[in-house]
Design an enzyme around this catalytic site. Structure first.
Site, PDB file in Angstrom:
ATOM      1  N   SER A   1     -55.181 -18.707  15.290  1.00  0.00           N
ATOM      2  CA  SER A   1     -55.560 -18.966  16.658  1.00  0.00           C
ATOM      3  C   SER A   1     -55.344 -20.402  17.115  1.00  0.00           C
ATOM      4  CB  SER A   1     -57.030 -18.600  16.859  1.00  0.00           C
ATOM      5  OG  SER A   1     -57.871 -19.495  16.159  1.00  0.00           O
TER       6      SER A   1
ATOM      7  N   LYS B   1     -58.805 -28.858  19.140  1.00  0.00           N
ATOM      8  CA  LYS B   1     -58.814 -27.448  19.550  1.00  0.00           C
ATOM      9  C   LYS B   1     -59.941 -27.238  20.568  1.00  0.00           C
ATOM     10  CE  LYS B   1     -58.844 -22.786  17.467  1.00  0.00           C
ATOM     11  NZ  LYS B   1     -58.988 -22.027  16.205  1.00  0.00           N
TER      12      LYS B   1
ATOM     13  N   SER C   1     -56.753 -19.277  10.792  1.00  0.00           N
ATOM     14  CA  SER C   1     -56.409 -19.853  12.094  1.00  0.00           C
ATOM     15  C   SER C   1     -55.927 -21.300  12.066  1.00  0.00           C
ATOM     16  CB  SER C   1     -57.598 -19.749  13.053  1.00  0.00           C
ATOM     17  OG  SER C   1     -57.677 -18.443  13.583  1.00  0.00           O
TER      18      SER C   1
END
Lengths: 109, 495
Positions: B166, B91, B190
């Site tokens: 997210s 990420k 997330s």
């Protein structure tokens, strides 16, 4: 900085939004203010549920773990080279970060 | 082959075999890390245009790292590499020297980290190879990845729908077969919510299990790094490589962390599954409720005991979270001032330092990030601190105590990860309606306990077959119980 706002969420005003934006160091244009006020009012309206929760005598919990300060070994270590760190800086003079003039004529910001 | 695989759209790819076997094959020389990297790079080149899971693909670095792993294996040092040849996506809010770390924000569009996060160092030491940085909602604020400054990620199951967020890029990258596993961060769901919406596994460990050193801070008392993978066992293998105390993160836990990957396949002889009444809300989409019911039947067939538990504060979690997380974010994001790194606005003649801060931040941050900074600043401001922030911290303790009581009656708590399946782009354009999707995930972070989402089945919506995620939560540091229970249910839901 002390900030007194006009009232609770249901009465959030445009002046409140400007004040919070100033505290947040976010420049907000006049045309953005009403939309931000509507959105924040809606969110704060939902958050207001918290007011109905009985919390008398409940110790606030800032963190999920019981944290005890831990001391590191007091030994010198190499730090990151300044040149390496300054690679991301938007403006550099010599080996320093360049910023606009900070002190005004009267010595204030 | 299961029905799920037979009916998968072409953009979805499941794993050929368990990651532990793949890494054993690499260590034994039956396959090479390089051939694996080349396979994933080809798949990314063919399909990431349709998905946009990646902000940046590190093709050359990945090939070089693979060659290095293969050389280590040839030199007889493969046994030290539990993740030999495992290809992992990261990420883009976890820093690494390779490439940029943007947080999908204009603020950090050109930021290059001078150091590697602890999780990066640990994975590399275990033989893992990094294939690129994945897209996210800007600064991890969102539940759909629509808030990325670089464009949304699309769900591999239906590219007209969001992947969740997210960590939507990390979830989509696993679901689309662009990597073996990925890392995400979870502040209020997330990792778990995008895993649910993309049909893969997403695991948020107990707060403090994994070092946050090098994770760009959002809500520091809530943030935790964790893996996405094709299965619970694969997630456990990645977790084993990153777990454990780190001197560089003073909040990392000094707790026992014996390897779990070899244990997850062992069923628990006795398992009490708590199902909170509040998780059977009428707000759940019908397809989601049906998957939960089928999972409970399957769990009973395995001999698990289903226990009714009460978590009446489930609903207040959203209010609590959307005070605490923005409050911490408003403080953490104060560092982006246009001075040391990040976007700097051009000033008009005569404008001062104050204008530099305010303009740089207004230009660099997107609307959702600004909204949360404003909200966080508001709830922390004088006159409101007690009414909002202090009260949210009191609610936090009550939520934690409620979980403690539930876990006296059960070993794990089961429910849907998200009340809804993947929704179409723009489907939750009102910020509050997006926040309400986090109802089952935020309290895990508020209480600091571990949670995992796995695919429980499928639901049809709008003529499309979409994955439904189920979430298990367990007491703090009970990862072994959590992962073993999840592996049991994962198997049961597939059969």
């Amino acid at each position: 900085m002390v900030c007194y706002l006009s009232g609770m969420s249901d009465s959030l005003t445009d002046a409140d939004i400007r004040k919070v934006a100033k505290l947040s160091r976010l420049s907000v244009t006049e045309s953005q203010v009403p939309a931000i006020r509507t959105q924040l009012s809606s969110i704060l309206g939902h958050i207001a549920k918290l007011q109905a929760l009985p919390t008398e005598g409940v110790e606030p919990m800032a963190h999920p773990m019981k944290i005890v300060n831990r001391l590191g070994a007091d030994e010198p270590k190499a730090c990151m080279p300044v040149e390496e760190l300054l690679k991301n800086a938007p403006a550099v003079e010599d080996r320093y970060l360049a910023v606009p003039k900070v002190l005004g004529e009267g010595g204030g910001a | 082959m299961s029905t799920a695989e037979n009916l998968s759209p072409s953009l979805v790819a499941s794993a050929a075999k368990p990651l532990v076997e793949i890494c054993a094959d690499v260590r034994a020389g039956r396959t090479t890390a390089r051939s694996r990297v080349d396979h994933f790079l080809a798949r990314i080149a063919a399909h990431d245009g349709a998905i946009h899971a990646f902000n940046e693909v590190h093709a050359d670095a990945a090939r070089a790292a693979a060659d290095a792993v293969d050389a280590q294996v040839k030199a007889g040092r493969g046994q030290d590499l539990p993740l030999a040849g495992a290809v992992i996506a990261i990420k883009d809010n976890i820093v690494m020297r390779e490439g940029k770390t943007t947080c999908s924000s204009k603020m950090l569009a050109n930021y290059r980290s001078p150091f590697d996060a602890t999780v990066i160092e640990r994975l590399r030491a275990a033989g893992a190879i990094f294939i690129g940085k994945t897209n996210l909602d800007e600064f991890a604020m969102g539940s759909s990845t629509e808030n990325s400054a670089f464009g949304a990620t699309r769900n591999p199951w239906d590219t007209a729908r969001v992947p969740g967020g997210s960590s939507g890029g990390s979830a989509a990258a696993v679901a689309a077969g662009f990597c073996d596993a990925s890392l995400g961060s979870d502040t209020g769901g997330s990792i778990r919510q995008p895993a649910a919406l993309c049909g893969c596994v997403g695991f948020k460990p107990t707060y403090g299990r994994v070092s946050r050193y090098g994770l760009v801070a959002f809500g520091s008392s809530l943030d935790q790094i964790g893996p996405f993978a094709h299965s619970v066992a694969d997630a456990a293998l990645v977790y084993d490589a990153i777990v454990g105390r780190d001197e560089l993160d003073s909040t990392s836990a000094d707790a026992e962390c014996a390897p779990l990957a070899a244990k997850v396949a062992e069923p628990l002889a006795k398992l009490r599954i708590g199902v909170p009444r509040e998780y059977r809300s009428s707000a759940n989409a019908p397809g989601v409720a049906a998957v939960l019911d089928r999972a409970l039947d399957a769990a009973k067939a395995l001999g698990a005991e289903i226990v009714d538990v009460d978590l009446p504060l489930t609903d207040i979690g959203i209010s609590t979270y959307y005070v605490i997380a923005p409050a911490e974010a408003s403080s953490n994001l104060a560092r982006y001032d246009g001075i040391r790194y990040g976007h700097r606005a051009k000033l008009a003649p005569g404008e001062d330092l104050e204008a530099l801060y305010s303009k740089s931040r207004a230009e660099g941050f997107g609307p959702e990030v600004q909204r949360r900074i404003l909200l966080g600043t508001y709830v922390l401001s004088s006159g409101y601190y007690d009414a909002y922030y202090k009260r949210a911290l009191q609610a936090r303790r009550l939520i934690k105590e409620e979980f403690d009581r539930a876990f006296e009656k059960c070993d794990v708590v089961l429910g849907p990860t998200s009340p809804v399946v993947a929704f179409p782009f723009g489907g939750k354009s009102d910020p509050l309606s997006m926040y309400l999707c986090d109802v089952y995930t935020v309290n895990t972070n508020i209480a600091g306990i571990p949670g995992i989402s796995f695919n429980g089945g499928f639901a049809e919506e709008g003529g499309v077959r979409l994955p439904v995620g189920l979430q298990l939560q367990a007491p703090a540091f009970a990862e072994e119980t959590l992962l073993r229970a999840a592996a049991m249910l994962e198997r049961a839901c597939k059969s």
